[in-house]
Design a protein around this motif. Structure first.
Motif, PDB file in Angstrom:
ATOM      1  N   TYR A  14     -10.200 -33.034 -28.867  1.00 17.93           N
ATOM      2  CA  TYR A  14      -8.964 -33.794 -29.064  1.00 17.93           C
ATOM      3  C   TYR A  14      -7.892 -32.769 -29.379  1.00 17.93           C
ATOM      4  O   TYR A  14      -7.896 -32.207 -30.472  1.00 17.93           O
ATOM      5  CB  TYR A  14      -9.092 -34.753 -30.238  1.00 17.93           C
ATOM      6  CG  TYR A  14     -10.009 -35.941 -29.996  1.00 17.93           C
ATOM      7  CD1 TYR A  14      -9.640 -36.958 -29.119  1.00 17.93           C
ATOM      8  CD2 TYR A  14     -11.211 -36.045 -30.670  1.00 17.93           C
ATOM      9  CE1 TYR A  14     -10.465 -38.047 -28.911  1.00 17.93           C
ATOM     10  CE2 TYR A  14     -12.046 -37.140 -30.472  1.00 17.93           C
ATOM     11  CZ  TYR A  14     -11.654 -38.137 -29.591  1.00 17.93           C
ATOM     12  OH  TYR A  14     -12.472 -39.220 -29.395  1.00 17.93           O
ATOM     13  N   ASN A  17      -8.784 -29.673 -31.414  1.00 15.63           N
ATOM     14  CA  ASN A  17      -9.956 -29.946 -32.234  1.00 15.63           C
ATOM     15  C   ASN A  17     -11.184 -30.136 -31.323  1.00 15.63           C
ATOM     16  O   ASN A  17     -11.316 -31.146 -30.646  1.00 15.63           O
ATOM     17  CB  ASN A  17      -9.682 -31.210 -33.066  1.00 15.63           C
ATOM     18  CG  ASN A  17     -10.804 -31.536 -34.019  1.00 15.63           C
ATOM     19  OD1 ASN A  17     -11.694 -30.711 -34.234  1.00 15.63           O
ATOM     20  ND2 ASN A  17     -10.783 -32.734 -34.567  1.00 15.63           N
ATOM     21  N   VAL A  19     -14.632 -31.237 -30.557  1.00 16.86           N
ATOM     22  CA  VAL A  19     -15.458 -32.246 -31.209  1.00 16.86           C
ATOM     23  C   VAL A  19     -16.906 -32.214 -30.721  1.00 16.86           C
ATOM     24  O   VAL A  19     -17.834 -32.463 -31.484  1.00 16.86           O
ATOM     25  CB  VAL A  19     -14.843 -33.644 -30.987  1.00 16.86           C
ATOM     26  CG1 VAL A  19     -15.695 -34.726 -31.601  1.00 16.86           C
ATOM     27  CG2 VAL A  19     -13.441 -33.693 -31.586  1.00 16.86           C
ATOM     28  N   PRO A  38     -23.969 -35.775 -40.194  1.00  7.62           N
ATOM     29  CA  PRO A  38     -22.921 -36.087 -41.160  1.00  7.62           C
ATOM     30  C   PRO A  38     -21.693 -36.736 -40.518  1.00  7.62           C
ATOM     31  O   PRO A  38     -21.466 -36.603 -39.318  1.00  7.62           O
ATOM     32  CB  PRO A  38     -22.556 -34.718 -41.755  1.00  7.62           C
ATOM     33  CG  PRO A  38     -23.229 -33.694 -40.936  1.00  7.62           C
ATOM     34  CD  PRO A  38     -24.284 -34.352 -40.123  1.00  7.62           C
ATOM     35  N   SER A  39     -20.937 -37.424 -41.334  1.00 10.24           N
ATOM     36  CA  SER A  39     -19.709 -38.062 -40.899  1.00 10.24           C
ATOM     37  C   SER A  39     -18.769 -37.024 -40.280  1.00 10.24           C
ATOM     38  O   SER A  39     -18.637 -35.921 -40.796  1.00 10.24           O
ATOM     39  CB  SER A  39     -19.068 -38.709 -42.131  1.00 10.24           C
ATOM     40  OG  SER A  39     -17.876 -39.303 -41.761  1.00 10.24           O
ATOM     41  N   GLY A  40     -18.186 -37.393 -39.146  1.00 11.26           N
ATOM     42  CA  GLY A  40     -17.229 -36.510 -38.501  1.00 11.26           C
ATOM     43  C   GLY A  40     -17.845 -35.476 -37.570  1.00 11.26           C
ATOM     44  O   GLY A  40     -17.131 -34.646 -37.001  1.00 11.26           O
ATOM     45  N   CYS A  41     -19.153 -35.530 -37.370  1.00  7.81           N
ATOM     46  CA  CYS A  41     -19.808 -34.493 -36.543  1.00  7.81           C
ATOM     47  C   CYS A  41     -19.738 -34.804 -35.049  1.00  7.81           C
ATOM     48  O   CYS A  41     -20.163 -33.992 -34.234  1.00  7.81           O
ATOM     49  CB  CYS A  41     -21.255 -34.285 -36.975  1.00  7.81           C
ATOM     50  SG  CYS A  41     -22.345 -35.661 -36.553  1.00  7.81           S
ATOM     51  N   GLY A  42     -19.217 -35.977 -34.696  1.00 10.96           N
ATOM     52  CA  GLY A  42     -19.011 -36.273 -33.275  1.00 10.96           C
ATOM     53  C   GLY A  42     -19.930 -37.327 -32.677  1.00 10.96           C
ATOM     54  O   GLY A  42     -19.938 -37.535 -31.462  1.00 10.96           O
ATOM     55  N   LYS A  43     -20.667 -38.049 -33.508  1.00 12.59           N
ATOM     56  CA  LYS A  43     -21.633 -39.032 -32.995  1.00 12.59           C
ATOM     57  C   LYS A  43     -20.945 -40.153 -32.210  1.00 12.59           C
ATOM     58  O   LYS A  43     -21.363 -40.486 -31.100  1.00 12.59           O
ATOM     59  CB  LYS A  43     -22.451 -39.639 -34.158  1.00 12.59           C
ATOM     60  CG  LYS A  43     -23.161 -38.603 -35.019  1.00 12.59           C
ATOM     61  CD  LYS A  43     -23.930 -39.243 -36.160  1.00 12.59           C
ATOM     62  CE  LYS A  43     -23.092 -40.006 -37.175  1.00 12.59           C
ATOM     63  NZ  LYS A  43     -22.148 -39.174 -37.965  1.00 12.59           N
ATOM     64  N   SER A  44     -19.920 -40.733 -32.823  1.00 10.41           N
ATOM     65  CA  SER A  44     -19.227 -41.845 -32.146  1.00 10.41           C
ATOM     66  C   SER A  44     -18.541 -41.354 -30.876  1.00 10.41           C
ATOM     67  O   SER A  44     -18.575 -42.027 -29.842  1.00 10.41           O
ATOM     68  CB  SER A  44     -18.176 -42.470 -33.071  1.00 10.41           C
ATOM     69  OG  SER A  44     -18.787 -43.068 -34.177  1.00 10.41           O
ATOM     70  N   THR A  45     -17.935 -40.196 -30.965  1.00 11.43           N
ATOM     71  CA  THR A  45     -17.269 -39.632 -29.796  1.00 11.43           C
ATOM     72  C   THR A  45     -18.272 -39.440 -28.662  1.00 11.43           C
ATOM     73  O   THR A  45     -17.987 -39.748 -27.498  1.00 11.43           O
ATOM     74  CB  THR A  45     -16.603 -38.286 -30.151  1.00 11.43           C
ATOM     75  OG1 THR A  45     -15.704 -38.498 -31.241  1.00 11.43           O
ATOM     76  CG2 THR A  45     -15.851 -37.716 -28.968  1.00 11.43           C
TER      77      THR A  45
END
Ligand SMILES: Nc1ncnc2c1ncn2[C@@H]1O[C@H](COP(=O)(O)OP(=O)(O)O)[C@@H](O)[C@H]1O
Ligand SMILES: [Mg+2]
Length: 246
Positions: A14, A17, A19, A38-45
């Protein structure tokens, strides 16, 4: 077994950044892959890339041999092969459970309404919601709404199902019923890629664990039991320590 989802050298950023960095993964028919990290590591992306909801900067994703390219017309067909269930269920508030379930099959897939209804009722019965078919979303608990969202996804007959922290917003007593539905799907042979923070569930459902950290696959194994007892990497060890799981 044939490979249904293939990801090669996926790179996603992004702006500046980064990701996802050089992600490689393939998922076979009937396989259940659980992604943790962990949160923010790119799973949802990552899941969003698989579903063609995100532009990618490099690499190739294919589903059933077809390239996933968000800007191509074909993406509508590909999205039907790959169903997604999110944390927020996004049901239409002014439509009943049954109407929510059959909307896309009728509108997008041009299915015959009576067939869609028949199948929706079967699926609602399977997830224990047959008696709620005429309810509106506001009359349901979070766990019930999430099960409707799963039925809605299943009704499209996807080859692969993606789940992104589908129990994260639920009250604890609702979590179990949704996880049970997913376990049943796994047992029935569905191909699934699941992002979850429910470690006991991950352990029970996964054929393979993929551990992400900072946009990379840090550890990946089919020895699920061992991963939870004794992961190979320090990063996974540290991550698992933050959970109280059995
Ligand atoms: N639409 C977006 N625009 C810009 N940055 C984003 C966007 N979505 C996610 N990110 C960033 O991408 C990284 C990974 O986010 P995400 O995939 O949501 O992680 P996870 O699901 O593992 O918590 C985070 O740094 C997040 O801030
Ligand atoms: Mg996420």
């Amino acid at each position: 077994m044939s490979e249904l989802v293939k990801v090669k050298h996926l790179h996603k950023e992004y702006g500046r950044n980064v990701v996802l960095k050089d992600i490689n993964m393939s998922v076979k028919k009937g396989e259940v892959v659980v992604i943790i990290g962990p949160s923010g590591c790119g799973k949802s992306t990552f899941l969003r890339c698989l579903n063609g909801l995100e532009e990618i900067q490099d690499g190739v994703i294919t589903v059933d041999g077809l390239p996933v390219e968000p800007d191509k017309k074909d993406i509508v067909n590909i999205r039907q092969k790959i169903g997604m269930v999110f944390q927020s269920y996004d049901l239409f508030p002014h439509k009943t459970v049954l109407e929510n379930a059959i909307l896309a099959p009728i509108k997008v897939q041009k299915r015959i309404k009576d067939d869609a209804i028949r199948e929706a009722l079967e699926l609602l019965d399977k997830v224990g919601l047959a008696d709620k078919k005429d309810y509106y979303p506001r009359q349901l608990s979070g766990g019930q709404k999430q099960r409707v969202a799963i039925v809605r996804a299943l009704l499209m007959h996807p080859d692969v199902l993606l789940f992104d922290e589908v129990t994260a917003a639920l009250d604890p007593e609702m979590v179990h019923e949704v996880l049970q539905t997913m376990l049943d799907l796994a047992k029935a042979g569905s191909t699934m890629i699941i992002v979850t923070h429910e470690m006991a569930f991950a352990k029970a459902v996964a054929d393979r664990i993929v551990f992400f950290d900072q946009g990379e696959i840090v550890e990946e194994t089919r020895d699920v039991k061992k991963f939870f007892e004794e992961p190979e990497t320090e990063r996974a060890k540290r991550f698992l320590k933050t959970f109280a799981y059995e």
